[in-house]
Motif scaffolding. Structure first.
Motif, PDB file in Angstrom:
ATOM      1  N   LEU A  20      20.905  11.226  40.125  1.00 21.89           N
ATOM      2  CA  LEU A  20      22.025  10.339  40.441  1.00 21.89           C
ATOM      3  C   LEU A  20      21.832   9.626  41.774  1.00 21.89           C
ATOM      4  O   LEU A  20      22.154   8.434  41.908  1.00 21.89           O
ATOM      5  CB  LEU A  20      23.319  11.171  40.462  1.00 21.89           C
ATOM      6  CG  LEU A  20      24.637  10.458  40.179  1.00 21.89           C
ATOM      7  CD1 LEU A  20      24.611   9.825  38.807  1.00 21.89           C
ATOM      8  CD2 LEU A  20      25.786  11.446  40.280  1.00 21.89           C
ATOM      9  N   PHE A  21      21.301  10.345  42.758  1.00 19.38           N
ATOM     10  CA  PHE A  21      21.098   9.738  44.078  1.00 19.38           C
ATOM     11  C   PHE A  21      19.789   8.951  44.166  1.00 19.38           C
ATOM     12  O   PHE A  21      19.689   8.014  44.965  1.00 19.38           O
ATOM     13  CB  PHE A  21      21.118  10.824  45.162  1.00 19.38           C
ATOM     14  CG  PHE A  21      22.499  11.316  45.486  1.00 19.38           C
ATOM     15  CD1 PHE A  21      23.336  10.585  46.319  1.00 19.38           C
ATOM     16  CD2 PHE A  21      22.964  12.500  44.954  1.00 19.38           C
ATOM     17  CE1 PHE A  21      24.608  11.038  46.618  1.00 19.38           C
ATOM     18  CE2 PHE A  21      24.237  12.959  45.248  1.00 19.38           C
ATOM     19  CZ  PHE A  21      25.063  12.224  46.079  1.00 19.38           C
ATOM     20  N   ASN A  22      18.794   9.323  43.375  1.00 19.83           N
ATOM     21  CA  ASN A  22      17.495   8.664  43.485  1.00 19.83           C
ATOM     22  C   ASN A  22      17.383   7.374  42.691  1.00 19.83           C
ATOM     23  O   ASN A  22      16.678   6.447  43.123  1.00 19.83           O
ATOM     24  CB  ASN A  22      16.377   9.624  43.047  1.00 19.83           C
ATOM     25  CG  ASN A  22      15.801  10.412  44.198  1.00 19.83           C
ATOM     26  OD1 ASN A  22      15.002   9.897  44.973  1.00 19.83           O
ATOM     27  ND2 ASN A  22      16.236  11.654  44.331  1.00 19.83           N
ATOM     28  N   VAL A  23      18.039   7.306  41.540  1.00 17.83           N
ATOM     29  CA  VAL A  23      17.890   6.114  40.696  1.00 17.83           C
ATOM     30  C   VAL A  23      18.279   4.831  41.433  1.00 17.83           C
ATOM     31  O   VAL A  23      17.485   3.870  41.479  1.00 17.83           O
ATOM     32  CB  VAL A  23      18.670   6.276  39.383  1.00 17.83           C
ATOM     33  CG1 VAL A  23      18.809   4.935  38.665  1.00 17.83           C
ATOM     34  CG2 VAL A  23      17.962   7.274  38.473  1.00 17.83           C
ATOM     35  N   PRO A  24      19.497   4.736  42.017  1.00 15.41           N
ATOM     36  CA  PRO A  24      19.816   3.479  42.726  1.00 15.41           C
ATOM     37  C   PRO A  24      18.888   3.219  43.908  1.00 15.41           C
ATOM     38  O   PRO A  24      18.524   2.070  44.175  1.00 15.41           O
ATOM     39  CB  PRO A  24      21.258   3.684  43.191  1.00 15.41           C
ATOM     40  CG  PRO A  24      21.509   5.147  43.124  1.00 15.41           C
ATOM     41  CD  PRO A  24      20.633   5.659  42.047  1.00 15.41           C
ATOM     42  N   ALA A  25      18.475   4.275  44.604  1.00 14.33           N
ATOM     43  CA  ALA A  25      17.559   4.096  45.741  1.00 14.33           C
ATOM     44  C   ALA A  25      16.207   3.565  45.270  1.00 14.33           C
ATOM     45  O   ALA A  25      15.623   2.677  45.900  1.00 14.33           O
ATOM     46  CB  ALA A  25      17.386   5.423  46.477  1.00 14.33           C
ATOM     47  N   VAL A  26      15.698   4.082  44.145  1.00 14.61           N
ATOM     48  CA  VAL A  26      14.404   3.641  43.618  1.00 14.61           C
ATOM     49  C   VAL A  26      14.489   2.211  43.091  1.00 14.61           C
ATOM     50  O   VAL A  26      13.576   1.397  43.306  1.00 14.61           O
ATOM     51  CB  VAL A  26      13.927   4.610  42.517  1.00 14.61           C
ATOM     52  CG1 VAL A  26      12.768   4.018  41.732  1.00 14.61           C
ATOM     53  CG2 VAL A  26      13.524   5.944  43.121  1.00 14.61           C
ATOM     54  N   VAL A  27      15.574   1.890  42.385  1.00 14.40           N
ATOM     55  CA  VAL A  27      15.722   0.535  41.843  1.00 14.40           C
ATOM     56  C   VAL A  27      15.731  -0.485  42.981  1.00 14.40           C
ATOM     57  O   VAL A  27      15.035  -1.510  42.930  1.00 14.40           O
ATOM     58  CB  VAL A  27      17.010   0.433  40.994  1.00 14.40           C
ATOM     59  CG1 VAL A  27      17.292  -1.023  40.630  1.00 14.40           C
ATOM     60  CG2 VAL A  27      16.878   1.271  39.724  1.00 14.40           C
ATOM     61  N   LEU A  28      16.514  -0.220  44.036  1.00 19.03           N
ATOM     62  CA  LEU A  28      16.552  -1.146  45.161  1.00 19.03           C
ATOM     63  C   LEU A  28      15.205  -1.198  45.884  1.00 19.03           C
ATOM     64  O   LEU A  28      14.731  -2.275  46.278  1.00 19.03           O
ATOM     65  CB  LEU A  28      17.650  -0.741  46.147  1.00 19.03           C
ATOM     66  CG  LEU A  28      19.091  -1.132  45.787  1.00 19.03           C
ATOM     67  CD1 LEU A  28      20.040  -0.731  46.907  1.00 19.03           C
ATOM     68  CD2 LEU A  28      19.211  -2.621  45.512  1.00 19.03           C
ATOM     69  N   ALA A  29      14.568  -0.030  46.056  1.00 20.58           N
ATOM     70  CA  ALA A  29      13.277   0.001  46.744  1.00 20.58           C
ATOM     71  C   ALA A  29      12.214  -0.774  45.973  1.00 20.58           C
ATOM     72  O   ALA A  29      11.336  -1.411  46.573  1.00 20.58           O
ATOM     73  CB  ALA A  29      12.834   1.442  46.947  1.00 20.58           C
ATOM     74  N   SER A  30      12.289  -0.729  44.638  1.00 16.74           N
ATOM     75  CA  SER A  30      11.314  -1.478  43.838  1.00 16.74           C
ATOM     76  C   SER A  30      11.461  -2.977  44.030  1.00 16.74           C
ATOM     77  O   SER A  30      10.518  -3.737  43.806  1.00 16.74           O
ATOM     78  CB  SER A  30      11.483  -1.127  42.353  1.00 16.74           C
ATOM     79  OG  SER A  30      12.709  -1.645  41.845  1.00 16.74           O
ATOM     80  N   LEU A  31      12.640  -3.423  44.474  1.00 13.43           N
ATOM     81  CA  LEU A  31      12.910  -4.841  44.746  1.00 13.43           C
ATOM     82  C   LEU A  31      12.704  -5.186  46.211  1.00 13.43           C
ATOM     83  O   LEU A  31      12.996  -6.316  46.628  1.00 13.43           O
ATOM     84  CB  LEU A  31      14.340  -5.181  44.316  1.00 13.43           C
ATOM     85  CG  LEU A  31      14.673  -4.941  42.834  1.00 13.43           C
ATOM     86  CD1 LEU A  31      16.155  -5.178  42.576  1.00 13.43           C
ATOM     87  CD2 LEU A  31      13.812  -5.826  41.944  1.00 13.43           C
TER      88      LEU A  31
END
Length: 420
Positions: A210-221
């Protein structure tokens, strides 16, 4: 190192190695149980704990970097760690499917098909993760296991695919297990507590996703504003590992501790009616400490059987007159005591008197040069509490053992001695 943004590297290493050590101990304990009871659920549980121990040992920063140096890729340890996590939580999910007492998969064939489908899905996910990781163009700079997700995903689609497969697999395993555990309803209160805690622990572990998915999506951008939230998610994963370990072993640990206490509590009665009567009544003791530590239930049951055998021997030395005196004395001085406790007090006094009669007879036989003492001429009589159901014997004997030195028992023995 990005690890230090929230916690020190030393703290992360200590936490990982603590989880690894705890899970390794539980894995060895469960493996000993598996030798006695070979079931799919227990086998999967053993595998999950062993894999979890390896995963968390590898995830400690010092070990992580050491593996990276050995394989020539600083982030090389990430692949076995993440694949191991999928194996670990996938095994827990499958074990819950096999164990599930809710009745939703009553057909054994359907259970196996359902488990096989999930196992195939997890295997396919791991194979795809391996392919994605090997195809990724990973940098050669020093890696941080706690921030791999957000540091290396930017501009690297294969890393993103690797993490997406990992998050999907972990979500299925944790939420699937949480759902099965929550809806199960074992008859034992201890097991109900365990499965509720297991369900809760899986939700905590899902917090990693739950905490990593939004962080990873933004980091990939290219946006790293939520990187620290990803680090917090990693902390949730470590906390989840602790709680999962308790959920899967807490009930068994409490039962083990309770049985260890019962062995200690029942020992005075064992000394009285087994060691003090005939040590041949005792089974041969095991010299292996591992056996004594892991098979406490067997040892406790063995103690109960030995005590019952010793009590049967003492019947020949128990006098109905003594039993009557003791019963009247206890009845007259036991206001407010439960019937079970009164019976235990009478039993304790009668057994102590009978053991004393046997010891005195042995002393006389020794003086007279006889090998065996002669029992009194009176016929053997049932002891108080005889005829109890086998399931109730453990509780009854524990109650007797705990009251061998009770004031009422001692005063009853004095009354018997005074009566001559």
């Amino acid at each position: 190192m990005r690890t230090g943004a929230l916690v020190s590297e030393r703290s992360v290493t200590a936490a990982c190695l603590l989880v690894a050590s705890f899970n390794f101990i539980i894995a060895c304990w469960k493996a000993a149980a598996l030798r006695r009871e070979r079931t799919s659920t227990l086998a999967l549980t053993v595998m999950s704990f062993f894999v979890s121990a390896l995963v968390y040992a590898t995830a400690s920063p010092a070990v992580y970097r050491g593996i990276g140096k050995q394989v020539g890729q600083p982030s090389g340890a990430t692949l076995p760690i993440y694949a191991g996590i999928v194996i670990c939580y996938g095994a827990i999910h499958l074990s819950t499917l096999f164990w599930d007492p809710s009745g939703s998969f009553r057909d054994g064939v359907r259970i196996r098909r359902h488990a096989s489908a999930w196992a195939g899905g997890y295997a396919a996910a791991i194979i795809s993760m391996v392919a994605s990781f090997l195809l990724a163009d990973l940098p050669d700079h020093a890696a941080d296991p706690m921030s791999f997700n957000t540091e290396l995903v930017e501009g690297e689609p294969f890393v993103f695919a690797f993490l997406a497969l990992f998050f999907l697999s972990l979500s299925c395993a944790t939420l699937g297990t949480a759902r099965l555990a929550w809806r199960s309803n074992p008859k034992s209160a201890r097991l109900r507590h365990a499965v509720r805690w297991l369900s809760f622990s899986m939700v905590i572990t899902f917090g990693y996703v739950l905490f990593n998915v939004p962080a990873v999506v933004l980091a990939s951008l290219g946006n790293h504003r939520l990187d620290e939230m990803g680090l917090f998610g990693s902390g949730m994963g470590i906390l989840g590992a602790f709680t999962v370990s308790y959920g899967m072993s807490g009930a068994a640990i409490r039962a083990w501790l309770s049985e260890r206490r019962d062995i200690k509590s029942i020992h005075p009665l064992w000394n009285l009616v087994v060691a003090g009567v005939d040590r041949k009544l005792a089974f041969g003791p095991s010299s292996r400490i591992v056996f004594r530590m892991t098979n406490v239930r067997f040892i406790l049951h063995r103690r109960v059987i030995e005590i019952l055998d010793g009590m049967r021997v003492l019947r020949a030395w128990a006098s109905p007159t003594v039993t009557e005196i003791v019963e009247k004395h206890v009845e007259a001085n036991s206001a407010g005591l439960s019937p079970e406790l009164r019976e235990a007090l009478v039993t304790a006094a009668v057994l102590r008197e009978a053991a004393g009669q046997l010891a005195e007879a042995r002393r006389r036989a020794s003086l007279e040069g006889r090998a065996q003492p002669l029992p009194p001429g009176t016929p053997a009589v049932p002891l108080p509490g005889d005829g109890k159901a086998a399931s109730a014997e453990r509780a009854r004997l524990l109650l007797v053992a705990r009251h061998l030195e009770h004031p009422l028992v001692l005063s009853a023995l004095k009354r018997v001695k005074a009566a001559g």
